[in-house]
Design a protein around this motif. Structure first.
Motif, PDB file in Angstrom:
ATOM      1  N   VAL A  14     -15.276 -10.155   1.497  1.00  0.00           N
ATOM      2  CA  VAL A  14     -14.550  -8.962   1.942  1.00  0.00           C
ATOM      3  C   VAL A  14     -13.561  -8.556   0.858  1.00  0.00           C
ATOM      4  CG1 VAL A  14     -12.967  -8.020   3.659  1.00  0.00           C
ATOM      5  CG2 VAL A  14     -14.795  -9.586   4.363  1.00  0.00           C
ATOM      6  N   GLN A  47     -10.804  -5.311  -0.163  1.00  0.00           N
ATOM      7  CA  GLN A  47     -10.074  -4.219   0.513  1.00  0.00           C
ATOM      8  C   GLN A  47      -9.221  -3.456  -0.490  1.00  0.00           C
ATOM      9  OE1 GLN A  47      -6.700  -5.077   3.314  1.00  0.00           O
ATOM     10  NE2 GLN A  47      -8.076  -4.169   4.843  1.00  0.00           N
ATOM     11  N   ASP A  95     -15.088  -0.858   7.238  1.00  0.00           N
ATOM     12  CA  ASP A  95     -13.970  -0.858   8.184  1.00  0.00           C
ATOM     13  C   ASP A  95     -12.871   0.037   7.623  1.00  0.00           C
ATOM     14  OD1 ASP A  95     -15.231  -2.724   9.801  1.00  0.00           O
ATOM     15  OD2 ASP A  95     -14.251  -4.437   8.838  1.00  0.00           O
ATOM     16  N   ASN A 152     -17.038  -4.880   4.808  1.00  0.00           N
ATOM     17  CA  ASN A 152     -17.083  -6.149   5.549  1.00  0.00           C
ATOM     18  C   ASN A 152     -18.384  -6.877   5.219  1.00  0.00           C
ATOM     19  OD1 ASN A 152     -16.754  -8.260   7.288  1.00  0.00           O
ATOM     20  ND2 ASN A 152     -16.460  -6.984   9.123  1.00  0.00           N
TER      21      ASN A 152
END
Length: 610
Positions: A495, A497, A531, A587
């Motif tokens: 993951v 971000q 996400d 994700n």
């Protein structure tokens, strides 16, 4: 006004031949022969109400405004309630140009003068005057099925305070066969006719005109199949060089009540043959309008109607289309107030159906509770919609209604200040070409705010270059295979971000949708799970205040490196007033993430949804 003085003496009848004055009269020998009573050069009699009968009053038209009472011809009508047609025809035949024929109020026979079709009126500037309407005070009832009440083949006719009553006693004119007056004017198309305070009741058609300059003002059209029909010239009658100049019609401050048994009927209809040059339809009230349409103007490709000004009309309980314009140019609809029907029959109406028009403006409109769509536009050029507010659109459960249905056959349009509040379809659907769009508000529309390739909703874009990495080790680089724009390359095994922020969304937004804009880095297949989380920067609170998670679902790879994909990840979210912190991750740990290469995040798009 006529006043008859009879003196102060009392008269008693002594025998069959003479009548002597009562005792005490200054000349006791004076008498009136019975043969002179009610006779020419004799004396008038009195009726049961001690008044001189109208038939025995002199014609004072030369002194009092050239007025001729129809009651002078009452002997031609026979017993009241039979047929007053001979009396009407005789009065018109005797009238001189400019005279008024007076129809007094009737208190017997149901208040009607029963009549069949009249002879054609061929004298100019005749006025037929009744009593101001008080429960149809002066009503002409036409009893023969299928007849036309009268044809006027001269200019200057005026009908004032009379009522034309047909053969239908049903709501909406069902079963009516009698037609009201037909106005031809002179052979060159000069009509110059007027209906003032006239009532039309139970007719298959209130009136039809084939000439120019016909005015209806302050009149009532009730329970008729059709109201007003503006038609073209009659080729057999109109031989003048200007007979095609159909213009100058005024339809103003009238009431249209329960018009039409089916949607094929209309309160106001302008036929293809009319070739209309200009007209005014203003200040009319369409209430309980039956099942008929309200205003219908149908031109032709070679002879479109022009110069039609419609202003300040009020429409209630509409069951069928309110405005229908086909092949109409250089015209406008302004300040219309529309309410659809909410009764047991419901509403099958569109507010505006516009087809093949050029330079038509619809402005300052409020329309509520329409069964189908607010505006349906097809093949129009230079259509302008401005300040049009629609509420509760698509109430008919058998159809799906849109606020504005303006498809790609429309061009060069201008659309500004459009509002749809509640529709079971789209707020705006369609892709008009070469058109300009201004402000809008589309709220609580079942399918969404805008469905268009050319009408782009207001949006705010947060590009990858304005974001930074906070989880993992993503790389900021140009889109692989293309080189631009800058994107964040997110790993397939963990993951990762990134985060960015934007100022508060525009004040006139009420809600928004959010989209992830991305692309693949190779041609392999597989799904990607995105996400998105956002929170607000509010003084005195944590930066995670109001955190709103939006977990995504698996999205297929576009299959080509550099081909842009867009996925809606948040829908109908309420706009905040503070700056927004946006966090996006791939994700890769999710079971649904099956694409095995890096992905390129191009940015996040916020789109106004209400």
């Amino acid at each position: 006004m006529i006043t008859v003085f009879t003196g102060s003496s009392a008269v008693s009848t002594l025998n069959g031949n003479t009548a002597f004055a009562a005792a005490g009269d200054k000349n006791a020998q004076t008498y009136v022969p019975v043969a002179e009573k009610g006779a020419a050069s004799g004396v008038a009699t009195l009726d049961g109400n001690s008044k001189v009968p109208l038939a025995q009053l002199p014609n004072l038209s030369a002194t009092y405004g050239y007025m001729r009472s129809i009651m002078r011809y009452s002997s031609l009508a026979g017993t009241f309630g039979e047929n007053w047609t001979p009396a009407v025809d005789a009065a018109i035949a005797d009238a001189d140009q400019g005279e008024t024929i007076f129809f007094p109020q009737r208190t017997t026979g149901g208040g009607y003068l029963f009549t069949t079709a009249w002879a054609d009126i061929t004298k100019s500037n005749i006025r037929l005057l009744g009593v101001p309407r008080d429960g149809y005070a002066m009503a002409l009832k036409f009893t023969t099925p299928g007849l036309r009440a009268v044809r006027v083949k001269a200019p200057g006719i005026v009908f004032e305070d009379v009522a034309f009553v047909g053969d239908s006693t049903n709501v909406n004119g069902e079963g009516a066969t009698v037609r009201g007056p037909e106005i031809f004017g002179d052979v060159d198309g000069n009509g110059d006719a007027e209906f003032r305070g006239v009532t039309f009741q139970g007719l298959s058609e209130a009136y039809r005109t084939h000439c120019r300059n016909v005015k209806a003002v302050g009149s009532l059209f009730s329970n008729c199949l059709k109201g007003i029909v503006v038609d073209g010239k009659d080729s057999a009658y109109h031989s003048g060089p200007n007979a095609d100049q159909n213009r100058g019609h005024v339809i103003k401050d009238n009431r249209f009540h329960n018009i039409g048994h089916t949607a094929a009927d209309a309160a106001i209809e302008i036929s293809p043959a009319a070739r209309l040059l200009h007209a005014l339809i203003a200040g009319n009230y369409f209430d309980s309008n039956g099942r008929g349409r309200h205003i219908v103007a149908t031109g032709t490709p070679l002879a479109p109607h022009r110069g039609l000004t419609m202003s300040g009309n009020k429409h209630t309980e509409a069951k069928a289309d309110v405005y229908t314009l086909t092949y109409v140019n250089n015209s406008s609809i302004r300040d219309a107030d529309i309410l659809g029907n909410a009764g047991a029959e419901g509403s099958l109406s569109n507010g505006f159906v516009l087809q093949n028009t050029d330079t038509v403006t619809v402005e300052n409109v409020l329309a509520i509770q329409l069964g189908q769509s607010g505006v349906v536009a097809r093949n129009n050029t230079r259509l302008r919609l401005c300040n049009v507010q629609l509420r509760r659109i698509g109430t008919d459960p058998s159809t799906q209604g849109h606020g504005f249905d303006v498809d790609s056959t429309n061009s060069l349009g201008n659309f500004d200040r459009l509002i749809t509040e509640g529709a079971d379809g789209w707020g705006f659907t369609g892709s008009p070409t070469s058109s300009k769009f201004g402000t809008y508000e589309f709220r609580t529309c079942t399918l969404g705010g805008i469905n268009s390739n050319t009408f782009s909703p207001e949006q705010v874009f947060l590009p990858a270059s304005s974001m930074g990495a906070i989880t993992g080790i993503p790389t900021l680089a140009g889109v692989p295979g293309v080189g631009y724009p800058m994107s964040w390359l997110l790993d397939a095994s963990s993951v990762e971000q990134v985060v960015g922020q934007i100022g508060a969304l525009p004040n006139d937004w009420e809600s928004f949708d959010a989209y992830i804009v991305w692309t693949a880095t190779d041609g392999s297949a597989g799904n990607v799970v995105w996400d998105l989380n956002y929170s607000f920067i509010i003084q005195g609170q944590l930066t995670s205040s109001g955190i709103t998670p939006n977990p995504g679902t698996a999205q297929p790879s576009p299959g080509v490196a550099g081909r842009v994909a867009r996925v809606k990840i948040a829908s109908g979210k309420a706009r905040g007033t503070a700056p927004i912190v946006v966090r996006v991750d791939r994700n890769a740990a999710a079971a649904g993430d099956t694409y095995r290469a890096k992905v390129a995040l191009i940015g996040v798009q916020f789109v106004r949804s209400g």
